[in-house]
Design a protein around this motif. Structure first.
Motif: not given
Length: 121
Positions: A86-104
């Motif tokens: 979900d785009v909102e989850r990805i935004r939340e992760a990045l806003a919380s300090g994640a540097d990148e995101y990979i889908m399983k």
């Protein structure tokens, strides 16, 4: 040698990630949940964290927020690796300090590419 803490409740995912990351020169540590990962980071801060979102005890997002408040916790590059798309989850992760995101599911090429994007390779 750079250290990567692989945090996932799936032993299979940890094993796959270990093989890929060891092949590009990382020392790998493993944790099966966020609480175990946080304890590991308090002992020795890794250079990178490959982080699942949905885990028992402490979720990846809870771990990330606490990690970023630890002394030196702003240093590790954190790459979420999850089924959450979900785009909102990805935004939340990045806003919380994640540097990148990979889908399983992911493959070695994707993992290496994402680590390169955040300056780890």
């Amino acid at each position: 040698m750079k250290t990567c803490l692989v945090v996932d409740d799936s032993r299979v995912i940890r094993k796959v990630a270990r093989r890929v990351l060891e092949d590009i020169g990382f020392y790998i540590a493993e944790a099966s949940d966020g609480l175990e990962a946080l304890a590991w980071c308090r002992t020795e801060m890794p250079d990178a964290v490959l982080l699942d979102w949905n885990m028992p005890v402490m979720t990846g997002l809870e771990f990330l927020k606490q990690l970023r408040e630890e002394p030196g916790g702003d240093a590790p590059r954190v790459v979420f690796c999850t089924v959450e798309n979900d785009v909102e989850r990805i935004r939340e992760a990045l806003a919380s300090g994640a540097d990148e995101y990979i889908m399983k599911p992911f493959d070695g090429d994707i993992l290496v590419a994402k680590f390169a994007e955040v300056g780890l390779v």
